[in-house]
Each structure stands twice: as C-alpha cells, then as structure tokens.
Design a protein around this motif. Structure first.
Motif, PDB file in Angstrom:
ATOM      1  N   VAL A  85       0.727  -0.905  -0.018  1.00 24.85           N
ATOM      2  CA  VAL A  85      -0.020   0.254   0.072  1.00 24.85           C
ATOM      3  C   VAL A  85       1.294   0.824  -0.220  1.00 24.85           C
ATOM      4  O   VAL A  85       2.264   1.402   0.878  1.00 24.85           O
ATOM      5  CB  VAL A  85      -0.925  -0.067   1.006  1.00 24.85           C
ATOM      6  CG1 VAL A  85      -1.331   1.205   0.912  1.00 24.85           C
ATOM      7  CG2 VAL A  85      -1.780  -1.023   1.313  1.00 24.85           C
ATOM      8  N   ALA A  86       0.430   2.281  -0.724  1.00 25.91           N
ATOM      9  CA  ALA A  86       1.414   3.536  -1.244  1.00 25.91           C
ATOM     10  C   ALA A  86       0.414   4.768   0.084  1.00 25.91           C
ATOM     11  O   ALA A  86      -0.474   4.728   0.052  1.00 25.91           O
ATOM     12  CB  ALA A  86       1.591   4.077  -2.438  1.00 25.91           C
ATOM     13  N   VAL A  87       1.159   4.897   0.860  1.00 24.61           N
ATOM     14  CA  VAL A  87       0.883   5.849   1.977  1.00 24.61           C
ATOM     15  C   VAL A  87       1.074   7.685   1.938  1.00 24.61           C
ATOM     16  O   VAL A  87       2.820   7.271   1.453  1.00 24.61           O
ATOM     17  CB  VAL A  87       0.919   5.249   2.935  1.00 24.61           C
ATOM     18  CG1 VAL A  87      -0.145   4.269   3.371  1.00 24.61           C
ATOM     19  CG2 VAL A  87       1.947   4.650   3.674  1.00 24.61           C
ATOM     20  N   ALA A  88       0.237   7.814   2.111  1.00 26.88           N
ATOM     21  CA  ALA A  88       1.049   9.957   1.886  1.00 26.88           C
ATOM     22  C   ALA A  88       1.877   9.315   3.466  1.00 26.88           C
ATOM     23  O   ALA A  88       1.963   9.921   4.451  1.00 26.88           O
ATOM     24  CB  ALA A  88       0.056  10.323   2.639  1.00 26.88           C
ATOM     25  N   ALA A  89       2.800  10.704   3.207  1.00 29.69           N
ATOM     26  CA  ALA A  89       4.166  10.973   3.923  1.00 29.69           C
ATOM     27  C   ALA A  89       3.437  12.078   5.213  1.00 29.69           C
ATOM     28  O   ALA A  89       2.252  12.908   4.974  1.00 29.69           O
ATOM     29  CB  ALA A  89       5.125  11.622   3.367  1.00 29.69           C
ATOM     30  N   TRP A  96      -1.205  14.711  10.805  1.00 30.68           N
ATOM     31  CA  TRP A  96      -2.072  15.183  10.452  1.00 30.68           C
ATOM     32  C   TRP A  96      -3.351  14.218  10.865  1.00 30.68           C
ATOM     33  O   TRP A  96      -3.027  13.041   9.797  1.00 30.68           O
ATOM     34  CB  TRP A  96      -1.946  15.968   8.781  1.00 30.68           C
ATOM     35  CG  TRP A  96      -1.523  17.280   8.983  1.00 30.68           C
ATOM     36  CD1 TRP A  96      -0.992  18.243   8.897  1.00 30.68           C
ATOM     37  CD2 TRP A  96      -0.150  16.878   7.884  1.00 30.68           C
ATOM     38  NE1 TRP A  96      -0.313  18.904   8.859  1.00 30.68           N
ATOM     39  CE2 TRP A  96       0.500  18.447   7.768  1.00 30.68           C
ATOM     40  CE3 TRP A  96       0.622  16.591   7.010  1.00 30.68           C
ATOM     41  CZ2 TRP A  96       2.280  18.988   7.501  1.00 30.68           C
ATOM     42  CZ3 TRP A  96       1.952  16.447   6.218  1.00 30.68           C
ATOM     43  CH2 TRP A  96       1.757  17.689   6.744  1.00 30.68           C
ATOM     44  N   THR A  97      -4.711  14.455  10.676  1.00 32.29           N
ATOM     45  CA  THR A  97      -5.644  13.802  10.750  1.00 32.29           C
ATOM     46  C   THR A  97      -6.926  13.950   9.745  1.00 32.29           C
ATOM     47  O   THR A  97      -7.600  13.328   9.376  1.00 32.29           O
ATOM     48  CB  THR A  97      -6.512  13.642  11.984  1.00 32.29           C
ATOM     49  OG1 THR A  97      -6.501  15.287  12.693  1.00 32.29           O
ATOM     50  CG2 THR A  97      -5.175  12.826  12.779  1.00 32.29           C
ATOM     51  N   ASP A  98      -6.353  15.420   8.867  1.00 30.90           N
ATOM     52  CA  ASP A  98      -7.182  15.612   8.008  1.00 30.90           C
ATOM     53  C   ASP A  98      -7.460  15.518   6.854  1.00 30.90           C
ATOM     54  O   ASP A  98      -5.451  14.982   6.190  1.00 30.90           O
ATOM     55  CB  ASP A  98      -8.206  17.350   8.873  1.00 30.90           C
ATOM     56  CG  ASP A  98      -8.440  17.248   9.818  1.00 30.90           C
ATOM     57  OD1 ASP A  98      -9.375  16.530  10.169  1.00 30.90           O
ATOM     58  OD2 ASP A  98      -8.342  18.731  10.476  1.00 30.90           O
ATOM     59  N   GLY A  99      -8.173  15.823   5.838  1.00 28.71           N
ATOM     60  CA  GLY A  99      -7.814  15.527   4.608  1.00 28.71           C
ATOM     61  C   GLY A  99      -7.415  14.323   3.603  1.00 28.71           C
ATOM     62  O   GLY A  99      -7.578  13.301   4.795  1.00 28.71           O
ATOM     63  N   TRP A 100      -6.738  14.231   2.977  1.00 27.63           N
ATOM     64  CA  TRP A 100      -6.167  12.691   2.291  1.00 27.63           C
ATOM     65  C   TRP A 100      -5.056  11.757   3.642  1.00 27.63           C
ATOM     66  O   TRP A 100      -5.149  11.023   3.128  1.00 27.63           O
ATOM     67  CB  TRP A 100      -5.383  13.161   1.792  1.00 27.63           C
ATOM     68  CG  TRP A 100      -3.621  13.389   0.445  1.00 27.63           C
ATOM     69  CD1 TRP A 100      -3.915  14.704   1.232  1.00 27.63           C
ATOM     70  CD2 TRP A 100      -2.976  12.526   0.330  1.00 27.63           C
ATOM     71  NE1 TRP A 100      -2.521  14.533   1.233  1.00 27.63           N
ATOM     72  CE2 TRP A 100      -2.022  12.954   0.305  1.00 27.63           C
ATOM     73  CE3 TRP A 100      -3.024  11.120  -0.235  1.00 27.63           C
ATOM     74  CZ2 TRP A 100      -0.568  12.650   0.099  1.00 27.63           C
ATOM     75  CZ3 TRP A 100      -2.521  10.884  -0.592  1.00 27.63           C
ATOM     76  CH2 TRP A 100      -0.893  11.912  -0.547  1.00 27.63           C
ATOM     77  N   HIS A 101      -4.620  13.047   4.359  1.00 26.55           N
ATOM     78  CA  HIS A 101      -3.371  12.032   5.353  1.00 26.55           C
ATOM     79  C   HIS A 101      -4.699  10.980   6.405  1.00 26.55           C
ATOM     80  O   HIS A 101      -3.641  10.014   6.463  1.00 26.55           O
ATOM     81  CB  HIS A 101      -2.859  12.971   6.200  1.00 26.55           C
ATOM     82  CG  HIS A 101      -1.756  13.921   5.112  1.00 26.55           C
ATOM     83  ND1 HIS A 101      -2.458  15.405   4.559  1.00 26.55           N
ATOM     84  CD2 HIS A 101      -0.329  13.808   4.912  1.00 26.55           C
ATOM     85  CE1 HIS A 101      -0.989  15.276   3.775  1.00 26.55           C
ATOM     86  NE2 HIS A 101      -0.051  14.789   4.390  1.00 26.55           N
ATOM     87  N   GLY A 102      -5.739  11.392   6.606  1.00 26.31           N
ATOM     88  CA  GLY A 102      -6.558  11.055   7.633  1.00 26.31           C
ATOM     89  C   GLY A 102      -7.265  10.112   7.273  1.00 26.31           C
ATOM     90  O   GLY A 102      -7.603   8.982   7.454  1.00 26.31           O
ATOM     91  N   ALA A 103      -6.608   9.876   5.986  1.00 29.33           N
ATOM     92  CA  ALA A 103      -7.146   7.893   5.176  1.00 29.33           C
ATOM     93  C   ALA A 103      -6.937   6.917   5.498  1.00 29.33           C
ATOM     94  O   ALA A 103      -7.141   5.834   5.378  1.00 29.33           O
ATOM     95  CB  ALA A 103      -8.186   8.070   3.773  1.00 29.33           C
TER      96      ALA A 103
END
Length: 386
Positions: free
Chosen positions: A190-194, A199-206
C-alpha cells in the motif's frame, strides 16, 4: 634441608611457567577463533542484508511500448527487485479497466531477470473514481485477483490517493479483502501519504498506518511532494527533515520497520518567478538538460539537504517545452528544486538508520545515467552517526 627445598622450588617454577604459557596460547587461539567467527558473521550479515528496491513505472505509452521499459531496466545494472507498472487503472464506476493492455512479454522478461511485477492500482488522482472503487470493493477485488492469476503477476500495489478520513475504514477493508483473496506468495503493498506533522484531516486521514501495515505485506511511504503545484513559493520536493519525520511518524504508528519502504523521488519541480509556472514536475534528466542549456546556477542547501538551481531564459534563447505538461518555458527566471547524488544518498542513509525494508522509487526512467552507479551501494552502506 634448605638445599633440598631450593631444588624442589626450581622445577615447580618452570612447570608453572610452562602451564601459564600453554593457557595463554590456548586463550590466544580461542580469541583468534572467536574473532574469525565474528568476522565471518559480520561478513555474512553484509552479504545477506541487501535492502529491497522497487520502482514504479508510470508512462502513458507503457502499454504501447513495454520493450522500452525492458531496456530501461537493463540500465539499472540488475539492481531492482520489483517493478510496479500502471496496469491496474480504475473506470469511473470504480471497477478495473480491463481494456488496458498488459504485456505478457514484459512480465516474462522481468521474471527472467528475477524482477517481480506488482502493478499499482490507481484512481488516476480522481476523487469520484476513488469513492466508486471503495463502494465496489467486492467486484474490484475479484477482478484484481483474476488479473494477477491470468497474467502471472506477483501481486498488487494499492495506490488510491484521492480519499479522506471519511474513507479510512473502507480503505482498510479493501486492503484486507485483497490480502485474504490472494494466495501463495502474491503480495499486497500500500502506498501511503508522508505525514511528518501527524495530520488527521484531508487525504492524510485516510491512511490508518497500523491497520494497513497489519493487513498488507508492506507500506510504501511517499516521502516526497513536500512542495508541489499548489505552492506558490518554491521549495524542496523532499527535504531530509521532512523525510525523516515522516519515517518517525510511521514507526510511531506501529508499522514494523521491516514492512516500510522509503519513497525516493526521481524528479524535481520548477517555478517561474512571475507565477505562471507553479511546481510542475520534471524528470532529473530534464533538470540536467535545463541547467546545462541555460547555464543555471546551482546551490546545495546543507540544512535541507537538497539542491536548488536558478536559470534565466532570454528572449533570443531557444525556448523549451515540458512535454508532460505541454507547457512552453517562455523568457523569464525559474527556480528548480530537485534531487542529486548527495540528496539521494542522504535519504538512503535513513533506510539503514531506521533499519527499513528498502526503498520505492517514483519513477523508473526519470533518473540520470549516473544514478545506478551509486544507488545500491549507498543503500546498503551501514549507517554511521555523525
């Protein structure tokens, strides 16, 4: 009596000296054997502790010219363990686009070189497509599994990015379903955001790092795009602090270090001073060409561990086009943040420092010719604190 005692003492002293000499010799032999054993173990560790290297392959022409990428991989001097081509794209309905050509020849050529082929599943940076995929998990998983079996692929890399914290549970479930449905040695990554700031909002929160790591074989940490198209002020693609804090965050979320790949960018980003070009990505090959063509001025920012170049295009110069973006670089002054040998080696050292599984690259074919001369050696050099 005194004479007899003296005669008894002398042989005893010689006997004691002989015994001590023998003990010393044995001790030296044992020390030597232990030293050689330790050296052997150390050598064994060095021989077996080669870090894993995977690279994405993203090119709109890939389906038409897989042979070109077979040639590209030859340039890596057999350094790659795995490639992730853009074979698994999604339709607007969130199902697999089965019209996309997958090359048997390319897969066979990679397997012949002992390189695994693990396509990435992409929403093409489209929020509606990403949501549709999560709503259609059962059919999507079935399609992916069938394609992997049909083409003798080695697994899937889930790279759905336009999601938010509301999609967190669904995303975890998609990955879990894929892992449960794939058998044998087929892998799920799985590719995950740095996320250097937690951060817990936006795409990071996914991205539920802990749950995703538990449900998959590895996480590919996209430790780049610290600055990109939405940033009006130029800045590094991946400063060392940004990268290291992103690693630390992932590990703090119970991601095993042996399941974490550090994403390395093989591109830079360019800005024009008048704001008409904002953070467009360009390959490191193009970076070199632009700097040479316009006699650019290059500095290396020691704090950020990143090179930056500035250059000016005059009215009477031969203008350049960034083909990917169909953008002409017109006269003006430009700033280019990018990666070079020093910045890449600084990032590779973090793989050893935190004992990560290895690296993932975005993306093959964007690097300079010299890259593979130092990449694997630097990646496998033991970390030495300054």
């Amino acid at each position: 009596m005194a004479f007899q005692k003296k005669h008894l003492i002398v042989p005893f002293v010689f006997l004691l000296i002989a015994l001590l000499s023998q003990l010393t010799a044995c001790s030296n032999q044992d020390s030597s054997r232990i030293s050689k054993m330790e050296e052997g173990l150390e050598e064994m560790d060095q021989n077996t502790d080669n870090k894993f290297i995977m690279s994405y392959i993203y090119d709109k022409n890939l389906a038409l010219s897989p042979e070109a990428y077979a040639e590209e991989i030859k340039h890596t001097v057999k350094e790659l363990d795995e490639v992730s081509p853009a074979y698994f794209t999604l339709t607007p309905e969130g199902t697999l686009d089965e019209t996309r050509r997958i090359s048997h020849e390319f897969i066979e050529a990679m397997h012949k070189e002992s390189v695994k082929v693990v396509p990435f599943l992409s929403d093409q940076w489209n929020k509606e497509v990403a949501r549709a995929a999560l709503d259609n998990k059962e059919e999507l998983v079935s399609q992916v599994v069938d394609m992997i079996e049909q083409y003798n692929l080695d697994g899937v890399n889930v790279d759905i990015e336009h999601v938010t914290k509301e999609d967190r549970a669904d995303y975890n479930d998609l990955v879990k379903r894929l892992r449960e449905s794939l058998t044998g040695e087929k892998k799920v990554s799985v590719a995950v955001a740095a996320n250097p700031e937690g951060w817990t909002d936006g795409w990071h929160g996914a991205y539920d790092y802990s749950a995703l790591a538990q449900a998959s074989d590895e996480l590919m940490l996209m430790a780049y795009d610290e600055h990109f198209q939405s940033h009006e002020t130029p800045g590094p693609v991946a400063s060392l602090s940004f990268v290291e804090r992103s690693i630390q965050y992932a590990l703090s979320k119970n991601v095993p270090s042996e399941k974490l790949l550090l994403g390395i960018p093989f591109y830079g980003r360019i800005w024009k001073d008048d704001g008409t070009v904002l953070g467009l990505d360009v390959s490191l090959k193009i970076v070199e060409e632009l700097i040479e063509k316009y006699d650019g001025y290059v500095e290396y920012d020691q704090e950020l561990q990143s090179p930056v170049a500035t250059f000016t295009i005059e009215e009477n110069d031969d203008w350049s086009e960034i083909e990917k973006w169909e953008k002409i670089l017109t006269p003006g002054t430009y700033t280019l943040w990018y990666e070079n040998k020093d910045s890449i080696k600084a990032k590779l050292a973090l793989v050893q420092k935190y004992n990560l599984k290895g690296t993932g690259i975005w993306s093959l074919g964007q690097e300079t010719e010299a890259t593979w001369n130092y990449y694997k050696e630097s990646l496998n050099t033991p970390y030495k604190p300054e």
